[in-house]
Design an enzyme around this catalytic site. Structure first.
Site, short mmCIF file in Angstrom:
data_model
loop_
_atom_site.label_atom_id
_atom_site.label_comp_id
_atom_site.label_asym_id
_atom_site.label_seq_id
_atom_site.Cartn_x
_atom_site.Cartn_y
_atom_site.Cartn_z
N HIS A 121 0.74 -1.02 0.02
CA HIS A 121 -0.14 -0.10 0.01
C HIS A 121 0.97 1.09 -0.19
CE1 HIS A 121 -2.71 2.90 1.86
NE2 HIS A 121 -3.70 2.09 1.38
N ASP A 198 3.10 -4.34 7.76
CA ASP A 198 2.10 -3.67 7.88
C ASP A 198 0.47 -4.69 7.93
OD1 ASP A 198 -0.35 -2.48 6.58
OD2 ASP A 198 0.12 -1.69 4.88
N GLN A 201 -4.69 -4.89 7.05
CA GLN A 201 -5.81 -5.92 6.54
C GLN A 201 -5.75 -7.10 7.33
OE1 GLN A 201 -8.34 -4.94 4.38
NE2 GLN A 201 -7.34 -3.14 3.61
N LYS A 224 -10.27 -0.97 10.62
CA LYS A 224 -10.50 -1.92 9.85
C LYS A 224 -10.80 -3.33 10.74
CE LYS A 224 -7.25 -0.38 6.25
NZ LYS A 224 -8.22 0.20 5.28
N CYS A 362 -4.86 2.55 -3.45
CA CYS A 362 -3.83 2.81 -3.08
C CYS A 362 -2.49 2.07 -3.13
CB CYS A 362 -4.06 3.41 -1.34
SG CYS A 362 -5.12 4.60 -1.20
N1 C6P Z 1 -6.50 0.42 2.75
C1 C6P Z 1 -8.46 0.16 1.41
O1 C6P Z 1 -9.34 0.51 0.92
P1 C6P Z 1 -5.08 3.66 7.20
O2 C6P Z 1 -5.59 4.44 6.37
O3 C6P Z 1 -3.68 4.44 7.74
O4 C6P Z 1 -5.86 3.23 8.41
O5 C6P Z 1 -4.41 2.40 6.52
C2 C6P Z 1 -3.76 2.51 5.38
C3 C6P Z 1 -3.41 1.07 4.81
C4 C6P Z 1 -2.06 0.38 4.84
N2 C6P Z 1 -1.75 -0.76 4.36
C5 C6P Z 1 -2.77 -1.37 3.71
C6 C6P Z 1 -2.51 -2.92 3.33
C7 C6P Z 1 -4.10 -0.90 3.91
O6 C6P Z 1 -5.05 -1.67 3.28
C8 C6P Z 1 -4.38 0.57 4.29
C9 C6P Z 1 -5.78 1.18 3.98
C10 C6P Z 1 -7.84 0.97 2.59
O7 C6P Z 1 -7.91 -0.91 1.01
C11 C6P Z 1 -8.01 2.37 2.37
S1 C6P Z 1 -6.96 3.20 0.93
#
Ligand code: C6P
Length: 404
Positions: A121, A198, A201, A224, A362
């Site tokens: 991401h 990371d 998910q 999430k 993203c």
């Molecule tokens: N993915 C998606 O629709 P935040 O925004 O900080 O809570 O998470 C960022 C992030 C980082 N790593 C991974 C693997 C992610 O999936 C995400 C967030 C969302 O897939 C929003 S782009």
């Protein structure tokens, strides 16, 4: 696991969209919140709201206790060795930026390498690019294959004593791939590199034991995981966190301040400058307790059933190309349909009450790999049903017919 009963816990699911029952399949973007999380946040504001770690009055003591109780709930969920290793942040993005800034500035120099993967991401790409620009280190990327699996043979070749940190996504948001993080961590440690996983998910779908994994940093977001937005966690090994300089300066992260010298607070407070998202953290704790009350093993097995069912449907749907067919994957069905732009799909599906995400998620390098501008993505959570997957595919059939 009684899905119908679980659905009753989520008030938002009880509504209609454009006259159709809401089918919420955008869980990788954010999950819905159960009543107990909503009630916990509401109760905090109605009964206990105060600033933490500061006041001597009853409300402040209650708020502090609830905040620190949440830290212990989250420590136990990830089996961190101590609450000193549990740093609250705004979410995964801030957790990774914290490491890239505080650890990276102190430990990475010209000639060093940061190794990430092709399926990261943007949150696990850009902070490392910025670190490399600041320090003169270089960014290396582990390629993937057409199924959306990491090329572990090339990972081993790219690792060297120059590698200072490996940044890897536990579960890809664009592909659903579950990466072999145990093996990645072992191999990285063998060359002396640190590992940041990371877990944005993964953390609500698979059990994560940071001690068994021996991971240096694990980052995730509450929203999430059925919890509030604007809050997340960085779990880091105590010795590494203790040796790191602070990320931000301000209240709560200090012991004493004078114009000559500031002494920093102990862990975890050293990394929590300013008034944190108190209600969010307390709600995060409630969300973790909710997941535990259902049981992660039961959730994972239900979700696997949903992914298998959706994958069978996808396999026989004319014109559909799945994006991400890793042998080990979870909860995400990413795809393109011939002749229909994913954004048009998203709009038509919404008219049928079906919420999916369309876009680059993203993860633009993943789109570049598959030479697509975007994909449509259905992502599942514990409250989804096979009936909802049927609704997804009948809505997709309507969209395909419109564009035929
Ligand atoms: N993915 C998606 O629709 P935040 O925004 O900080 O809570 O998470 C960022 C992030 C980082 N790593 C991974 C693997 C992610 O999936 C995400 C967030 C969302 O897939 C929003 S782009």
């Amino acid at each position: 696991m009684n899905v119908n009963q679980i659905r009753q816990d989520f008030p938002i699911l009880q509504q209609q969209i454009h006259g159709k029952p809401l089918v919420y399949l955008d869980n990788a973007a954010t999950t819905q919140k159960p009543q107990c999380v909503i009630d916990t946040v509401r109760h905090y504001y109605e009964a206990d709201n105060a600033n933490i770690h500061r006041g001597v009055h009853t409300l402040s003591e209650r708020a502090t206790a609830a905040y620190e109780d949440a830290r212990e709930i989250i420590r136990a969920y990830f089996n961190a060795a101590s609450t000193q290793e549990v740093i609250f942040t705004r979410g995964t993005t801030e957790s990774i930026n914290l490491v890239a800034s505080a650890w990276g500035n102190a430990n990475v120099k010209k000639g060093d390498e940061i190794l990430i993967t092709h399926m990261e991401h943007h949150s696990n790409i850009v902070p490392w690019q910025m670190l490399c620009q600041r320090t003169g280190a270089s960014l290396k990327v582990v390629p993937m294959n057409d199924a959306g699996e990491l090329r572990m043979d090339l990972f081993a070749k790219l690792l060297s004593e120059r590698t200072k940190l490996v940044g890897v996504v536990h579960m890809s948001n664009a592909l659903g791939t579950l990466n072999p993080i145990e093996s990645i961590i072992q191999q990285a440690h063998a060359v002396g590199a640190k590992v940041l996983v990371d877990g944005a998910q993964a953390a609500s779908h698979v059990a994560v034991d940071v001690q068994a994994l021996d991971v240096d940093f694990y980052a995730t977001s509450a929203h999430k995981m059925y919890g509030p937005t604007g809050v997340g966690v960085l779990i880091g090994k105590q010795a590494i966190l203790a040796a790191m300089p602070p990320y931000q300066g301000g209240g709560d992260m200090i012991l004493t301040v004078s114009f000559d010298k500031t002494r920093y607070n102990a862990l975890p407070h050293k990394f929590e400058a300013g008034t944190p998202n108190i209600a969010g953290v307390i709600g995060f704790g409630a969300a973790i307790k909710y997941i535990q009350s259902i049981g992660l093993a039961a959730i994972a097995s239900h979700e696997k059933g949903l992914l298998d069912y959706a994958s069978v449907h996808a396999g026989v749907f004319d014109g559909l190309t799945p994006i991400g067919t890793a042998a080990n994957k979870a909860c995400v069905l990413s795809f393109v349909i011939k002749g229909v732009h994913p954004h048009d799909l998203g709009t038509i599906l919404d008219r049928e009450g079906v919420a999916i995400r369309a876009g680059h998620h993203c993860a633009m390098p993943v789109m570049q790999y598959y030479k697509v501008p975007a994909t449509a993505r259905a992502s599942f959570a514990m409250y989804n049903t096979k009936n909802e997957i049927d609704a997804l595919f009948s809505a997709l059939a309507k969209a395909r017919a419109i564009f035929a």
